[in-house]
Design an enzyme around this catalytic site. Structure first.
Site, PDB file in Angstrom:
ATOM      1  NE  ARG A  69      -4.247  -1.706   1.771  1.00 35.08           N
ATOM      2  CZ  ARG A  69      -5.276  -2.116   2.545  1.00 35.08           C
ATOM      3  NH1 ARG A  69      -5.126  -1.682   3.888  1.00 35.08           N
ATOM      4  NH2 ARG A  69      -6.230  -2.803   2.267  1.00 35.08           N
ATOM      5  CE  LYS A  85     -22.076 -14.040   7.192  1.00 40.57           C
ATOM      6  NZ  LYS A  85     -22.016 -12.970   8.008  1.00 40.57           N
ATOM      7  N   GLY A  97     -11.541  -7.896  -0.727  1.00 46.46           N
ATOM      8  CA  GLY A  97     -10.187  -8.070   0.278  1.00 46.46           C
ATOM      9  C   GLY A  97      -9.627  -9.538  -0.119  1.00 46.46           C
ATOM     10  N   GLY A 102     -14.529  -2.795   1.040  1.00 43.63           N
ATOM     11  CA  GLY A 102     -15.912  -2.496   1.159  1.00 43.63           C
ATOM     12  C   GLY A 102     -15.962  -1.383   0.087  1.00 43.63           C
TER      13      GLY A 102
HETATM   14  P1  ADP Z   1     -14.186 -10.740  -0.602  1.00 47.00           P
HETATM   15  O1  ADP Z   1     -13.406 -10.338   0.706  1.00 47.00           O
HETATM   16  O2  ADP Z   1     -13.394 -11.089  -1.707  1.00 47.00           O
HETATM   17  O3  ADP Z   1     -15.240 -10.179  -0.794  1.00 47.00           O
HETATM   18  P2  ADP Z   1     -15.580 -12.736   1.011  1.00 47.00           P
HETATM   19  O4  ADP Z   1     -15.100 -12.070   2.230  1.00 47.00           O
HETATM   20  O5  ADP Z   1     -16.865 -12.599   0.635  1.00 47.00           O
HETATM   21  O6  ADP Z   1     -14.585 -12.238  -0.300  1.00 47.00           O
HETATM   22  O7  ADP Z   1     -15.440 -14.210   1.106  1.00 47.00           O
HETATM   23  C1  ADP Z   1     -13.987 -14.770   1.232  1.00 47.00           C
HETATM   24  C2  ADP Z   1     -14.263 -15.805   2.293  1.00 47.00           C
HETATM   25  O8  ADP Z   1     -15.285 -16.933   1.883  1.00 47.00           O
HETATM   26  C3  ADP Z   1     -12.920 -16.699   2.732  1.00 47.00           C
HETATM   27  O9  ADP Z   1     -12.491 -16.402   3.902  1.00 47.00           O
HETATM   28  C4  ADP Z   1     -13.317 -18.090   2.082  1.00 47.00           C
HETATM   29  O10 ADP Z   1     -12.751 -18.941   3.071  1.00 47.00           O
HETATM   30  C5  ADP Z   1     -14.710 -18.057   2.219  1.00 47.00           C
HETATM   31  N1  ADP Z   1     -15.450 -18.991   1.794  1.00 47.00           N
HETATM   32  C6  ADP Z   1     -15.583 -19.405   0.455  1.00 47.00           C
HETATM   33  N2  ADP Z   1     -15.990 -20.358  -0.162  1.00 47.00           N
HETATM   34  C7  ADP Z   1     -16.494 -21.105   1.249  1.00 47.00           C
HETATM   35  C8  ADP Z   1     -17.101 -22.310   1.629  1.00 47.00           C
HETATM   36  N3  ADP Z   1     -17.640 -22.978   0.507  1.00 47.00           N
HETATM   37  N4  ADP Z   1     -17.477 -22.558   2.859  1.00 47.00           N
HETATM   38  C9  ADP Z   1     -17.052 -21.653   3.706  1.00 47.00           C
HETATM   39  N5  ADP Z   1     -16.332 -20.452   3.647  1.00 47.00           N
HETATM   40  C10 ADP Z   1     -16.044 -20.192   2.370  1.00 47.00           C
HETATM   41 MG    MG Z   2     -13.413 -10.733   2.804  1.00 47.86          MG
END
Ligand code: ADP
Ligand code: MG
Length: 397
Positions: free
Chosen positions: A38, A199, A352, A375
């Site tokens: 960063r 989620k 992230g 975010g």
């Molecule tokens: P980003 O930060 O890129 O927006 P998220 O925070 O929404 O992504 O999701 C990332 C998390 O989702 C990771 O910690 C990963 O381990 C979890 N994850 C992905 N697939 C699964 C799954 N099938 N079961 C549980 N956790 C999951």
């Molecule tokens: Mg995340």
């Protein structure tokens, strides 16, 4: 199309004091900066200002000190890392807007760089307090925001101060906004949206905003489980949001209405628990054992997704396809990442964990834009106006 954002080229910075909001929210380990990505990302803006003999006053937050001084979140290690990156000394003060900060700002010579203390040590930063914003503004003659990752926060150093001084976006901010605007307004087709991660609830806004213009929606990761439930599949002990199954049905209907092709996993990697990696197996989704959980998409799903990704002229990817933190459950994310890297269209990856996964896989420089806003990136993709961006638009907010 959005209004034009003011950029560095719109400011007269020669020999002036320029307050620059950066995002140096870096990881610290044993009192040292563990990853200076960063910091290095802001060098382009800093060099441009230094070339014009500006007097640069940098400010950032670090961690969540919640309005109190926390010794372990002081910026001394950041100043040291920045000094190494720039190859010149940095005048760090343990003060934000008090006498020491004012003295530093006053003494700063053309071509010198100063760094204020952690903005969030002062509760007035997050409150967007007008007096705090005015005190920050009094340190400089103009303001530059290069902290896209904080642009969704209406804080004093992001919004308040920008209204009080001639203000503009730095190069990082400019690139982020240009890439996200391209995604929101481009007519390039096919437009493929790849979503995963933990989620559904985190991503509903993004789906809703982009679905009407998308041609295909590929769903993986934990969030796909809720969509599988909506189609009547059992998901055993997998992560699932039962209270969002109705919402998933509604999104299927929305996709159908807009003629969007939706692809769900057809095979998955399951195990009795996250640590029971040796017991993992690949199964068809229809054969889900009740006592196991889904941790990744399977190879056939990767092939399906990759075939769609290969056709994209515009692609947005957010959310890993599985628990990529565990190497045994990283293959789905790797397969999709490789397909995205090879995609001929314009590709934007944000979030992230998605960015972290791409870096881990060594594919970060193979996408057209890696949106590091976390975010802020998601809110932009939801179609929301970010306060820190709005304030930099020509003609004010
Ligand atoms: P980003 O930060 O890129 O927006 P998220 O925070 O929404 O992504 O999701 C990332 C998390 O989702 C990771 O910690 C990963 O381990 C979890 N994850 C992905 N697939 C699964 C799954 N099938 N079961 C549980 N956790 C999951
Ligand atoms: Mg995340």
């Amino acid at each position: 199309m959005a209004r034009r954002m003011r950029t560095l080229r719109d400011l007269d910075v020669t020999e002036r004091r320029v307050l620059v909001r950066v995002d140096y929210n870096v990881p610290l380990e044993n009192g040292q900066v563990a990853d200076d990505t960063r910091i290095r990302a802001t060098v382009e803006t800093i060099r441009w200002l230094l070339d014009r003999r500006a007097r640069i006053i940098l400010c950032t937050h670090l961690g969540r000190p919640k309005g109190q001084v926390r010794e372990e979140l002081r910026l001394a290690p950041v100043a040291a890392a920045l000094s190494t990156v720039l190859g010149q000394s940095v005048r760090y003060v343990r003060d934000i807007v008090g006498p020491e900060a004012q003295e530093m700002a006053r003494r700063l010579q053309p071509g010198e760089v100063g760094l204020l203390e952690n903005l969030r040590f002062d509760p007035r930063e997050e409150q967007n307090d007008p007096e705090f914003a005015a005190a920050l503004a009094s340190l400089a003659e103009c303001y530059v925001n290069d902290a896209f990752g904080a642009a969704h926060r209406a804080h004093a150093s992001v919004v308040g101060v920008a209204k009080l001084l001639p203000s503009a976006a730095g190069f990082l901010m400019e690139r982020e906004v240009a890439a996200l605007e391209r995604v929101l307004h481009s007519t390039e087709r096919p437009f493929v949206l790849v979503l995963g991660g933990a989620k559904v609830s985190d991503k509903i806004g993004v789906i809703e905003n982009l679905l009407p213009r998308a041609d295909a929606l590929l769903l993986g990761g934990g969030m796909a489980n809720t969509f599988l439930r909506a189609q009547g599949f059992e998901v055993g002990r997998s992560l699932v949001e039962e209270d969002k199954v109705e919402e998933a049905r509604r999104l299927f209907a929305l996709a159908a209405k807009h003629g969007v092709r939706v692809e769900l996993p057809v095979d998955v990697v399951v195990a009795p628990s996250l640590s029971a990696v040796d017991a993992r197996q690949i199964i068809r989704v229809a054969e889900m054992p009740a006592d196991q959980a889904i941790y990744d998409i399977g190879p056939e799903t990767v092939r399906h997704f990759a075939a769609v990704i290969a056709t994209a002229q515009l692609l947005v990817w957010n959310g890993p396809m599985g628990v990529y933190e565990v190497p045994e459950f990283r293959e789905g994310t790797r397969g999709v990442a490789e397909a995205v890297a090879a995609c001929p269209g314009f590709t934007l990856v944000g979030g992230g964990d998605s960015v972290a996964a791409l870096k881990e896989l060594g594919l970060a420089d193979r996408v057209d834009h890696l949106s590091t806003g976390g975010g802020a990136t998601l809110e932009y993709l939801e179609g929301r106006e970010l306060p820190g961006v709005a304030v930099l638009m020509e003609g004010g907010e």
